[in-house]
Design a protein around this motif. Structure first.
Motif, short mmCIF file in Angstrom:
data_model
loop_
_atom_site.label_atom_id
_atom_site.label_comp_id
_atom_site.label_asym_id
_atom_site.label_seq_id
_atom_site.Cartn_x
_atom_site.Cartn_y
_atom_site.Cartn_z
N ALA A 33 -0.94 4.30 -10.41
CA ALA A 33 -0.83 3.39 -9.27
C ALA A 33 -0.36 2.10 -9.80
O ALA A 33 0.77 1.59 -9.40
CB ALA A 33 -1.96 3.19 -8.30
N ASP A 74 -7.04 -4.78 -4.22
CA ASP A 74 -7.89 -4.90 -3.09
C ASP A 74 -7.82 -3.40 -2.62
O ASP A 74 -8.96 -2.78 -2.19
CB ASP A 74 -6.95 -5.64 -1.90
CG ASP A 74 -7.51 -5.27 -0.75
OD1 ASP A 74 -8.66 -5.58 -0.29
OD2 ASP A 74 -6.85 -4.93 0.29
N PHE A 75 -6.99 -2.66 -2.56
CA PHE A 75 -6.62 -1.20 -2.54
C PHE A 75 -7.83 -0.30 -3.47
O PHE A 75 -8.50 0.18 -2.84
CB PHE A 75 -5.32 -0.56 -3.05
CG PHE A 75 -5.18 0.81 -2.53
CD1 PHE A 75 -4.35 1.05 -1.50
CD2 PHE A 75 -5.49 1.90 -3.23
CE1 PHE A 75 -3.88 2.18 -1.10
CE2 PHE A 75 -5.12 3.11 -2.93
CZ PHE A 75 -4.61 3.19 -1.72
N ILE A 76 -7.82 -0.75 -4.73
CA ILE A 76 -8.69 0.04 -5.68
C ILE A 76 -10.23 -0.33 -5.37
O ILE A 76 -11.07 0.54 -5.51
CB ILE A 76 -8.28 -0.38 -7.05
CG1 ILE A 76 -7.10 0.21 -7.56
CG2 ILE A 76 -9.42 0.03 -8.08
CD1 ILE A 76 -6.52 -0.34 -9.11
N GLN A 107 1.44 -8.53 -5.43
CA GLN A 107 1.27 -7.20 -5.56
C GLN A 107 0.11 -6.64 -6.44
O GLN A 107 -0.67 -5.68 -6.29
CB GLN A 107 2.30 -6.24 -5.89
CG GLN A 107 3.53 -6.43 -5.00
CD GLN A 107 3.59 -5.88 -3.72
OE1 GLN A 107 2.89 -4.73 -3.47
NE2 GLN A 107 3.37 -6.85 -2.77
N VAL A 134 3.01 0.10 -9.26
CA VAL A 134 3.51 -0.90 -8.97
C VAL A 134 4.39 -1.99 -9.93
O VAL A 134 5.21 -2.51 -9.54
CB VAL A 134 2.21 -1.84 -8.63
CG1 VAL A 134 2.36 -3.42 -8.25
CG2 VAL A 134 1.47 -1.11 -7.48
N PHE A 173 0.81 -1.13 -0.02
CA PHE A 173 -0.07 0.00 -0.04
C PHE A 173 0.95 1.15 0.17
O PHE A 173 0.65 2.28 -0.78
CB PHE A 173 -1.12 0.05 1.27
CG PHE A 173 -2.33 -0.72 0.78
CD1 PHE A 173 -2.15 -1.84 0.17
CD2 PHE A 173 -3.45 -0.14 1.35
CE1 PHE A 173 -3.72 -2.34 -0.33
CE2 PHE A 173 -4.51 -0.64 1.25
CZ PHE A 173 -4.58 -2.04 0.28
N ILE A 228 1.76 1.98 -3.55
CA ILE A 228 0.57 2.60 -3.98
C ILE A 228 0.45 4.01 -3.95
O ILE A 228 0.16 4.81 -4.56
CB ILE A 228 -0.67 1.64 -4.02
CG1 ILE A 228 -0.43 0.46 -4.40
CG2 ILE A 228 -1.68 2.33 -4.45
CD1 ILE A 228 -1.52 -0.98 -3.95
N HIS A 281 -11.76 -1.20 -2.48
CA HIS A 281 -12.18 -0.62 -1.22
C HIS A 281 -12.29 0.88 -1.67
O HIS A 281 -12.90 1.61 -1.28
CB HIS A 281 -11.06 -0.58 -0.11
CG HIS A 281 -11.29 -1.81 0.52
ND1 HIS A 281 -10.88 -3.40 -0.05
CD2 HIS A 281 -11.85 -2.46 1.88
CE1 HIS A 281 -11.10 -4.25 0.80
NE2 HIS A 281 -11.91 -3.73 1.70
N ALA A 282 -11.53 1.28 -2.41
CA ALA A 282 -11.46 2.92 -2.81
C ALA A 282 -12.94 3.37 -3.44
O ALA A 282 -13.19 4.28 -3.54
CB ALA A 282 -10.36 3.52 -3.46
N VAL A 286 -2.71 -7.04 -4.11
CA VAL A 286 -2.90 -5.84 -3.10
C VAL A 286 -3.42 -4.90 -3.84
O VAL A 286 -4.32 -3.95 -3.32
CB VAL A 286 -1.36 -5.77 -2.91
CG1 VAL A 286 -1.30 -4.35 -1.85
CG2 VAL A 286 -0.93 -6.83 -1.61
N LEU A 287 -2.89 -4.51 -5.20
CA LEU A 287 -3.45 -3.07 -5.83
C LEU A 287 -5.17 -3.15 -5.94
O LEU A 287 -5.55 -2.30 -5.80
CB LEU A 287 -2.82 -3.08 -7.02
CG LEU A 287 -3.10 -1.91 -7.86
CD1 LEU A 287 -3.17 -0.47 -6.99
CD2 LEU A 287 -2.21 -1.84 -9.24
N ILE A 289 -5.84 5.54 -10.56
CA ILE A 289 -5.61 4.04 -10.80
C ILE A 289 -4.57 3.64 -11.86
O ILE A 289 -3.84 2.82 -11.81
CB ILE A 289 -7.21 3.47 -11.35
CG1 ILE A 289 -8.14 3.63 -10.43
CG2 ILE A 289 -6.87 1.96 -11.82
CD1 ILE A 289 -9.59 3.35 -10.53
#
Lengths: 209, 209
Positions: free
Chosen positions: B173, B198-200, B192, B177, A166, A169, B202-203, B195-196, B170
């Motif tokens: 990022a 997941d990040f996106i 990774q 990565v 994170f 990112i 939730h956003a 992870v990315l 997006i």
DNA sequence: CGATTTTCAGGCCGCATGGCCGAAGTGTAG
DNA sequence: CTACACTTCGGCCATGCGGCCTGAAAATCG
């Protein structure tokens, strides 16, 4: 010949020396920002500064390499001074993340040329052996953000996620938004900062019950 | 002298012509990825390809500029062919965003050199007038992602946010990565990517009720 | 096979680059 | 004022650059 009294720490840099170095660094930044790393020659930099090439050689004995490294170091210290003051004022991890992103934005919003120059050099400059001299600094930045994210997870501010991933990112997205603004003068950086902080906030905060 | 039958569309490119162009493009990519844009000279590229400089001039009449532009175009078409197939297979906006990010990752995970070369050239190459030739393509990419995000908002998959701003985030990022992985071979790109995503996710997704 | 076209290597050119040198200019301390 | 150190300039150099030319090798074809 250039005076050799600095290595002994004897004499402080003369006034004119400081002024010239600053002037040349600034001219170098403007040149790199305008024509890109590859076309930023000593001749062009000297021309913009209004001095002869020799003046650069004289004040930067290490040549072009020392000039560019000096420029990045100087600008980075300024940037970090601005950022750390605002980050340290925060008491929560969420606040420190917001301050990290937001203060970087506000600093560069007043120093577009410096941002362009730093980016161009950081990923364009190579040492004679072909290595990239700024990899360490980027790693430290990553580690610092990672640590803040871990704090937030320990304190329950943030949900569970890969902190290091994170951090990458968040850092890259911040640079990306800045880059977009730097290339396109139309962009409203304040608005985009709000948008990015909203994006990050939703991605990392503890989920609603 | 080089044969001039192509502009009439008469003769198809000979076999050896295609092979040489591909070979030179590949050598150019490896060279740029290894020594960076600024140090990637025709001599170095020719040397890596095991041919003389003249061969490059012969097959790329437009010189270095045509070679680099050709390289980016070729690689981009390959990348987009891989990506669009996976994006079009999705039926939801969320699926298309995941496919956009994920397929870009999977493509470059098998083409690290191409990624490094494309990035170096896209932000290092300038036309003689100083302008950056790939700005249009980046804008189109941004518009396409923005449109997907707007679809998702209309359908209620995504919450309310600045679609254009989020598209920038997006895309940057994702490149970030990839860049991190490309510089550090240790990185597990599959992990990774998760992870990315997941990040996106939730956003952007609609908030839990 | 010979004739013709395509492909290639090596050398060369003009130019820009980073760096260096000697001479001249500038300020300053005694 | 003089002596001296600091600073600057213009010119010069070797190097590497992209591009071009010539002539030879290789492929293609009648």
């Amino acid at each position: 010949m250039r005076p050799e009294n600095r290595p002994d720490g004897r004499t402080r840099p003369s006034f004119i020396e400081q002024a010239r170095r600053a002037q040349i660094v600034e001219a170098a930044a403007e040149t790199v920002a305008e024509v890109g790393y590859a076309r930023a020659s000593l001749a062009r930099i000297a021309d913009r500064a209004g001095v002869s090439k020799s003046v650069i050689s004289y004040h930067f004995a290490g040549g072009k390499d020392e000039l560019l490294m000096q420029m990045v170091s100087t600008f980075f210290e300024d940037t970090w001074a601005h950022m750390s003051e605002r980050i340290d004022a925060q008491t929560t991890a969420a606040g420190r993340i917001r301050a990290w992103v937001g203060s970087q934005m506000t600093y560069f919003s007043a120093h577009r040329t410096r941002f362009l120059a730093m980016v161009a050099i950081v990923d364009g400059h190579r040492l004679p052996d072909g290595s990239r001299p700024f990899a360490d600094g980027m790693q430290q930045e990553l580690d610092a953000v990672t640590e803040i994210l871990r704090e937030g997870q320990r304190d329950g501010e943030f949900r569970a996620f890969d902190a290091s991933g994170f951090a990458t990112i968040i850092i890259r997205a911040t640079e990306g938004v800045l880059g977009r603004w730097a290339e396109d003068e139309e962009t409203d950086l304040d608005a985009q900062t709000t948008v990015l902080l909203d994006f990050i906030d939703h991605a990392i905060r503890t989920e609603a019950p």
